[in-house]
Design an enzyme around this catalytic site. Structure first.
Site, PDB file in Angstrom:
ATOM      1  N   ASP A 210       2.182   6.177   6.354  1.00 20.32           N
ATOM      2  CA  ASP A 210       2.835   4.894   6.696  1.00 20.32           C
ATOM      3  C   ASP A 210       4.312   5.287   6.612  1.00 20.32           C
ATOM      4  O   ASP A 210       5.066   4.906   5.669  1.00 20.32           O
ATOM      5  CB  ASP A 210       2.326   3.934   5.649  1.00 20.32           C
ATOM      6  CG  ASP A 210       2.753   2.461   6.025  1.00 20.32           C
ATOM      7  OD1 ASP A 210       2.768   2.123   7.132  1.00 20.32           O
ATOM      8  OD2 ASP A 210       3.294   1.692   5.059  1.00 20.32           O
TER       9      ASP A 210
ATOM     10  N   PRO B 226       6.031   0.475  -1.949  1.00 22.55           N
ATOM     11  CA  PRO B 226       5.914  -0.022  -3.295  1.00 22.55           C
ATOM     12  C   PRO B 226       4.333   0.126  -3.708  1.00 22.55           C
ATOM     13  O   PRO B 226       3.986  -0.119  -4.756  1.00 22.55           O
ATOM     14  CB  PRO B 226       6.327  -1.504  -3.152  1.00 22.55           C
ATOM     15  CG  PRO B 226       6.189  -1.704  -1.877  1.00 22.55           C
ATOM     16  CD  PRO B 226       6.398  -0.642  -1.043  1.00 22.55           C
ATOM     17  N   GLY B 227       3.291   0.408  -2.518  1.00 24.40           N
ATOM     18  CA  GLY B 227       2.102   0.638  -3.134  1.00 24.40           C
ATOM     19  C   GLY B 227       0.883  -0.266  -2.522  1.00 24.40           C
ATOM     20  O   GLY B 227      -0.112  -0.368  -2.898  1.00 24.40           O
ATOM     21  N   GLY B 228       1.574  -1.119  -1.668  1.00 25.29           N
ATOM     22  CA  GLY B 228       0.451  -2.086  -1.158  1.00 25.29           C
ATOM     23  C   GLY B 228      -0.838  -1.529  -0.556  1.00 25.29           C
ATOM     24  O   GLY B 228      -1.907  -1.680  -0.718  1.00 25.29           O
ATOM     25  N   LYS B 229      -0.446  -0.357   0.398  1.00 22.40           N
ATOM     26  CA  LYS B 229      -1.666   0.083   0.914  1.00 22.40           C
ATOM     27  C   LYS B 229      -2.435   1.111  -0.047  1.00 22.40           C
ATOM     28  O   LYS B 229      -3.654   1.261   0.147  1.00 22.40           O
ATOM     29  CB  LYS B 229      -1.217   1.036   2.093  1.00 22.40           C
ATOM     30  CG  LYS B 229      -0.856   0.050   3.201  1.00 22.40           C
ATOM     31  CD  LYS B 229      -0.093   0.569   4.492  1.00 22.40           C
ATOM     32  CE  LYS B 229       0.750  -0.415   5.278  1.00 22.40           C
ATOM     33  NZ  LYS B 229       2.026  -0.801   4.757  1.00 22.40           N
TER      34      LYS B 229
ATOM     35  N   GLU C 181       5.294   9.260  -3.127  1.00 16.82           N
ATOM     36  CA  GLU C 181       6.786   8.786  -2.638  1.00 16.82           C
ATOM     37  C   GLU C 181       7.909   9.489  -3.009  1.00 16.82           C
ATOM     38  O   GLU C 181       8.119   9.920  -4.109  1.00 16.82           O
ATOM     39  CB  GLU C 181       6.793   7.253  -3.312  1.00 16.82           C
ATOM     40  CG  GLU C 181       8.214   6.521  -3.121  1.00 16.82           C
ATOM     41  CD  GLU C 181       8.722   6.231  -1.937  1.00 16.82           C
ATOM     42  OE1 GLU C 181       7.617   5.818  -0.940  1.00 16.82           O
ATOM     43  OE2 GLU C 181       9.663   6.684  -1.490  1.00 16.82           O
TER      44      GLU C 181
ATOM     45  N   CYS D 194       6.164  -0.128  10.822  1.00 18.25           N
ATOM     46  CA  CYS D 194       6.160  -1.823  10.963  1.00 18.25           C
ATOM     47  C   CYS D 194       7.262  -2.065  11.978  1.00 18.25           C
ATOM     48  O   CYS D 194       8.223  -2.957  11.820  1.00 18.25           O
ATOM     49  CB  CYS D 194       6.354  -2.346   9.703  1.00 18.25           C
ATOM     50  SG  CYS D 194       7.885  -1.931   8.797  1.00 18.25           S
TER      51      CYS D 194
END
Ligand code: SAM
Length: 440
Positions: free
Chosen positions: A192, A126-129, A147, A245
């Protein structure tokens, strides 16, 4: 099957970890396995990352009136105190912070970015990094945030808009297609990768349900393909961070080892494994890879033409005209482009390039929400400061009676930071908050 009873405030489910997964972890962690189980019986701690594109940590914490513990992964990451609901706070709408669990704050920091660099975030929603990368670049250089899943790409776009990134291009393409088109185009790439999510088990019970040995193997195959694409996008001498993760060696060390064997021009300078029992957060794997050689990222300066309607809007409503190159698309949308763009950009399906300033309809310029989130309050000639019930009403999408004189477009601010805009007319502020962002 081992049962963990999660604290009632956080979860209403009993987390059941598959026996095959537990056997793997027992084997992998040896004497540390009981500590892992203890950590898994705790509830996860929420954390935020201060968006240093807009504000310093000290200034944000003073505005929020909290003194949280640092997460210890990056200087701008903090645990969220109990009882504080950050997602509903107006300063969240202003893009001053992003909710990001502590270990997820690591991979982007390993890119060691310098202002002006060209960066690709290949699996970005969703764009955290991506938001973190944008903060490191401080609105210089270029971020291509990609994405593959279209609905998730929309979320990514919204995140970067809220965080105020001015230099980001958002795409929704398959990694192989994107990286072939943009080969050698980046100083740094973050891959990621989608994974089996073993590090999400405390936060997302669905990840436990989805887990199987076959899923781990399928993810590993997909990750190898993603890493191949990521490498293609990197310039000689560039840096590549591969992260997941999850904990399985197939998706982590083995993926990286296979890649390094197939690519003798790459080397590894560091490998990081975070577990819930060894560090703050849920768990992460990250490897820092370097491509040999010397090269420059293949980007170019954008070109554009003056857009009369936008210039008129700047004179009427902006305190200064943003310095970016302006591009008018055939559909009437006006974008303020990043300083650098990929040479192939016009041949790619781009969802967003830089800042969507607005749209020309019937010869008139209609500003966009993104414009007001990308610039500070002083960039706009008119600003309306709201708090209390009026602020809640604005966030709910209502028109606001407004004693401020004047007419025309105005930034709407909370504690001095734009959260959107409205149009002043006849003592009212007409609400222009996009419908999808309204909080009812
Ligand atoms: N970097 C993101 C962040 O910090 O917010 C999280 C990315 S998440 C771990 C992985 C992303 O890869 C997901 O958004 C998922 O939709 C996407 N994805 C799924 N399948 C993919 C594929 N085959 N190739 C590339 N990305 C894929």
């Amino acid at each position: 099957m081992i049962l963990f009873h999660s604290p009632p405030l956080c979860y209403t489910v009993r987390m059941k970890l598959p026996e095959a997964f537990l056997n793997r972890m027992r084997h992998q962690l040896g004497g540390a396995f009981p500590a892992y189980l203890d950590a898994m019986a705790q509830s996860p701690q929420r954390a935020l990352r201060v968006n240093t594109l807009k504000i310093t940590p000290d200034a944000l914490l003073a505005l929020l009136g909290i003194q949280p513990e640092p997460c210890g992964v990056i200087p701008e990451g903090f645990f969220v105190p109990e009882g504080f609901t950050p997602g509903k706070h107006p300063l969240h709408a202003a893009g001053l912070f992003y909710m990001q669990e502590p270990s997820a704050q690591l991979p982007a920091s390993l890119l060691d970015l310098q202002p002006g660099e060209a960066v690709l975030d290949l699996c970005a929603a969703p764009g955290g990094k991506s938001g973190q990368i944008a903060a490191y670049l401080q609105n210089t250089g270029l971020l291509v945030a990609n994405e593959v899943v279209p609905s998730r790409a929309t979320v990514l776009q919204r995140t970067l808009e809220r965080l105020g990134a001015r230099n980001a291009i958002v795409t929704s393409l398959r990694p192989d297609a994107l990286c072939q088109a943009l080969a050698g185009g980046f100083d740094a790439v973050l891959a990621d990768a989608p994974c089996s999510g073993e590090g999400m088990f405390r936060r997302e019970p669905q990840a436990v349900c989805d887990w199987s040995e076959a899923h781990v193997a399928a993810c590993a195959g997909r990750q190898r393909a993603i890493l191949e694409s990521a490498a293609l996008a990197l310039r000689p001498g560039g840096r590549l961070v591969y992260s997941t993760c999850t904990f399985s060696p197939e998706e982590n060390e083995q993926t990286v080892e296979a890649f390094l064997q197939a690519h003798p021009d790459f080397s590894m300078s560091g490998m990081h494994r975070l577990y819930p029992h060894t560090s703050a957060g849920e768990g992460q794997f990250a490897a820092v890879l370097h491509r040999g050689g010397i090269g420059t990222a293949r980007t170019e300066a954008p070109n554009g033409r003056p857009v009369r309607e936008w210039e008129a809007f700047c004179r009427d409503a902006m305190a200064y005209a943003p310095r970016q190159v302006v591009r008018l698309l055939p559909d009437g949308r006006v974008f303020l482009l990043p300083d650098r763009i990929p040479p192939a950009m016009d041949r790619l399906r781009v969802l967003n390039a830089g800042v969507l300033a607005g749209e020309i309809k019937n010869g008139r310029f209609q500003p966009a929400h993104a414009l007001f989130l990308a610039y500070e309050r002083t960039a706009f000639q008119s600003a309306v400061e709201l708090d209390g019930a009026a602020l809640s009403a604005y966030l709910a999408g209502e028109a606001i009676p407004c004693a401020v004189g004047g007419s025309g477009f105005a930034a709407v601010c909370a504690q001095g930071y734009p959260i959107g805009f409205g149009k002043l007319t006849g003592g009212m502020l007409k609400n222009h908050l996009p419908k999808g962002l309204r909080m009812r």
